[in-house]
Design a protein around this motif. Structure first.
Motif, short mmCIF file in Angstrom:
data_model
loop_
_atom_site.label_atom_id
_atom_site.label_comp_id
_atom_site.label_asym_id
_atom_site.label_seq_id
_atom_site.Cartn_x
_atom_site.Cartn_y
_atom_site.Cartn_z
N TYR A 31 -7.87 17.99 -9.50
CA TYR A 31 -8.11 18.69 -8.24
C TYR A 31 -6.93 19.57 -7.85
CZ TYR A 31 -12.51 16.33 -7.16
OH TYR A 31 -13.82 15.89 -7.17
N SER A 32 -5.73 19.16 -8.23
CA SER A 32 -4.55 19.98 -7.95
C SER A 32 -4.64 21.31 -8.71
CB SER A 32 -3.27 19.24 -8.36
OG SER A 32 -2.14 20.07 -8.21
N LYS A 33 -5.04 21.25 -9.98
CA LYS A 33 -5.20 22.47 -10.77
C LYS A 33 -6.37 23.31 -10.26
CE LYS A 33 -1.82 22.20 -13.70
NZ LYS A 33 -0.77 23.26 -13.75
N GLU B 278 -2.64 32.74 -16.23
CA GLU B 278 -3.07 34.05 -16.73
C GLU B 278 -4.26 33.91 -17.67
OE1 GLU B 278 -1.16 38.00 -18.96
OE2 GLU B 278 -0.15 36.06 -19.11
N GLU B 279 -4.18 32.95 -18.58
CA GLU B 279 -5.28 32.72 -19.51
C GLU B 279 -6.51 32.18 -18.79
OE1 GLU B 279 -6.23 30.40 -23.74
OE2 GLU B 279 -4.22 30.32 -22.87
N SER B 280 -6.28 31.32 -17.80
CA SER B 280 -7.38 30.79 -17.01
C SER B 280 -8.16 31.91 -16.33
CB SER B 280 -6.84 29.81 -15.95
OG SER B 280 -7.87 29.35 -15.11
N LEU B 281 -7.46 32.81 -15.67
CA LEU B 281 -8.12 33.92 -14.99
C LEU B 281 -8.82 34.84 -15.98
CD1 LEU B 281 -5.46 34.78 -12.27
CD2 LEU B 281 -7.66 33.64 -11.95
N PHE B 282 -8.22 35.02 -17.15
CA PHE B 282 -8.82 35.85 -18.18
C PHE B 282 -10.17 35.28 -18.61
CE2 PHE B 282 -9.46 36.98 -22.67
CZ PHE B 282 -9.38 38.36 -22.61
N LEU B 283 -10.23 33.96 -18.84
CA LEU B 283 -11.48 33.32 -19.25
C LEU B 283 -12.52 33.39 -18.14
CD1 LEU B 283 -10.17 30.16 -21.15
CD2 LEU B 283 -11.03 32.29 -22.12
N ILE B 284 -12.09 33.15 -16.92
CA ILE B 284 -13.03 33.22 -15.79
C ILE B 284 -13.63 34.61 -15.68
CG2 ILE B 284 -13.19 33.16 -13.26
CD1 ILE B 284 -11.08 30.88 -13.37
N TRP C 27 -12.40 37.90 -6.37
CA TRP C 27 -13.60 37.70 -7.18
C TRP C 27 -14.62 36.85 -6.44
CZ3 TRP C 27 -10.62 36.07 -12.23
CH2 TRP C 27 -10.00 37.20 -12.76
N ASP C 28 -15.87 37.19 -6.60
CA ASP C 28 -16.97 36.45 -5.97
C ASP C 28 -17.57 35.50 -6.99
OD1 ASP C 28 -18.95 35.56 -4.33
OD2 ASP C 28 -20.24 37.33 -4.55
N ILE C 29 -16.96 34.33 -7.10
CA ILE C 29 -17.46 33.32 -8.04
C ILE C 29 -17.13 31.94 -7.49
CG2 ILE C 29 -15.34 33.35 -9.44
CD1 ILE C 29 -17.29 32.87 -11.89
N GLU C 30 -18.02 31.00 -7.69
CA GLU C 30 -17.84 29.63 -7.23
C GLU C 30 -17.20 28.81 -8.33
OE1 GLU C 30 -20.58 26.05 -5.24
OE2 GLU C 30 -21.49 27.96 -5.83
N ILE C 31 -16.12 28.11 -7.99
CA ILE C 31 -15.38 27.31 -8.97
C ILE C 31 -15.37 25.86 -8.50
CG2 ILE C 31 -13.20 26.95 -10.16
CD1 ILE C 31 -14.30 29.60 -10.89
N GLU C 32 -15.78 24.96 -9.38
CA GLU C 32 -15.72 23.52 -9.10
C GLU C 32 -15.08 22.82 -10.29
OE1 GLU C 32 -19.58 22.03 -8.17
OE2 GLU C 32 -19.83 23.28 -6.38
N LYS D 235 -8.55 28.17 -7.70
CA LYS D 235 -9.36 28.75 -6.63
C LYS D 235 -8.53 29.71 -5.78
CE LYS D 235 -12.59 26.24 -4.66
NZ LYS D 235 -13.37 25.15 -4.02
N GLU D 236 -7.28 29.37 -5.52
CA GLU D 236 -6.40 30.28 -4.77
C GLU D 236 -6.19 31.58 -5.54
OE1 GLU D 236 -2.68 28.30 -3.74
OE2 GLU D 236 -3.37 28.30 -1.65
N ALA D 237 -6.00 31.47 -6.85
CA ALA D 237 -5.78 32.65 -7.68
C ALA D 237 -7.03 33.53 -7.73
CB ALA D 237 -5.36 32.23 -9.09
N VAL D 238 -8.20 32.90 -7.79
CA VAL D 238 -9.46 33.64 -7.81
C VAL D 238 -9.67 34.40 -6.49
CG1 VAL D 238 -11.97 33.34 -7.76
CG2 VAL D 238 -10.62 32.22 -9.53
N VAL D 239 -9.35 33.73 -5.38
CA VAL D 239 -9.44 34.39 -4.07
C VAL D 239 -8.48 35.58 -4.01
CG1 VAL D 239 -8.98 34.12 -1.60
CG2 VAL D 239 -10.25 32.35 -2.84
#
Length: 247
Positions: free
Chosen positions: A77-79, A41-47, A92-97, A84-88
């Motif tokens: 890479y697991s995280k 939840e916090e990760s998505l909030f920051l993104i 959201w249209d953003i590239e995550i690496e 990336k699954e949560a962003v999809v």
């Protein structure tokens, strides 16, 4: 009146378009593996907050530090996959690496000496950090090993290191030896300290900055960006030849 061509290109009759920083190569939003985001939840909030700042590409750089954060490429890479699954799922249209921010300790030296796989971003850029107070005795050896293995060492937030604040020549020496320098945008507003701000400004003046990062760990860092991005040195930073633009 702005011409039709200028509307298409984003130019104005008053001069060339201003550069915009859309790629961040230093952030801590992978959940639960370092001192950054603690949950998805916090990760998505920051993104989302960074997206609101105009970023379209984010490179997560979780800490790798023997005493505290024993992250491996597999853990990271697991995280990354989960995020990336949560962003999809959010649409959201953003590239995550993901890469990493390696702390220069004996563990990191061992990984270099044994040629263990290390996480990089872009053109084999390897982000590393050191103690904030004292220059590590093995700093130059570590840089030599990184370069010998065809990595391009990127020193995270050099403006925050007291040993550079007290002796600029030490920083300049690394620059001359091919170390790429990444400053934190929030240093431009004095967020970390006045000496850090002054050194960041000096590095910009001398055209010694290769990358700019948010070093975002939490909401407080995103809020600080709002002020930092109003500073004149932020505009000066954007006008420099940052490698962020090529990521």
């Amino acid at each position: 009146m702005m011409s039709f061509f200028n509307k298409l290109t984003g130019r104005s009759d008053k001069g060339p378009p201003k550069r915009v920083l859309t790629s961040d190569m230093h952030a801590h939003f992978l959940p639960g593996i370092d001192d950054g985001a603690s949950s998805m939840e916090e990760s998505l909030f920051l993104i989302k907050k960074l997206m609101d700042c105009g970023y379209t590409k984010l490179v997560a750089t979780p800490h790798v530090m023997n005493d505290f954060f024993k992250n491996t490429p597999e853990i990271i890479y697991s995280k990354l996959f989960e995020v990336k699954e949560a962003v999809v799922a959010e649409g959201w249209d953003i590239e995550i690496e993901a890469a990493a921010e390696y702390y220069l300790d004996e563990w990191f030296m061992g990984m270099l000496q044994n040629n263990n796989p290390l996480l990089t971003f872009g053109d084999r850029y390897l982000l590393f950090e050191t103690s904030f107070i004292n220059q590590p005795a093995q700093l130059h050896e570590a840089i030599f090993l990184m370069q010998s293995l065809s990595y391009k060492p990127v020193l995270a937030h050099p403006e925050r290191y007291v040993y550079f604040q007290d002796n600029f020549e030490k920083c300049a020496e690394l620059y001359r030896n091919g170390v790429l320098l990444q400053i934190n945008i929030n240093s431009l507003s004095g967020y970390y300290s006045t000496p850090a701000q002054l050194l960041a400004e000096k590095l910009i003046d001398k055209k010694m900055v290769h990358f700019a990062g948010t070093d975002c760990h939490a909401l407080k860092h995103v809020k600080a960006l709002e002020l930092s991005r109003t500073k004149k040195y932020y505009t000066k930073l954007l006008d420099s030849e940052l490698l962020n633009y090529a990521l």
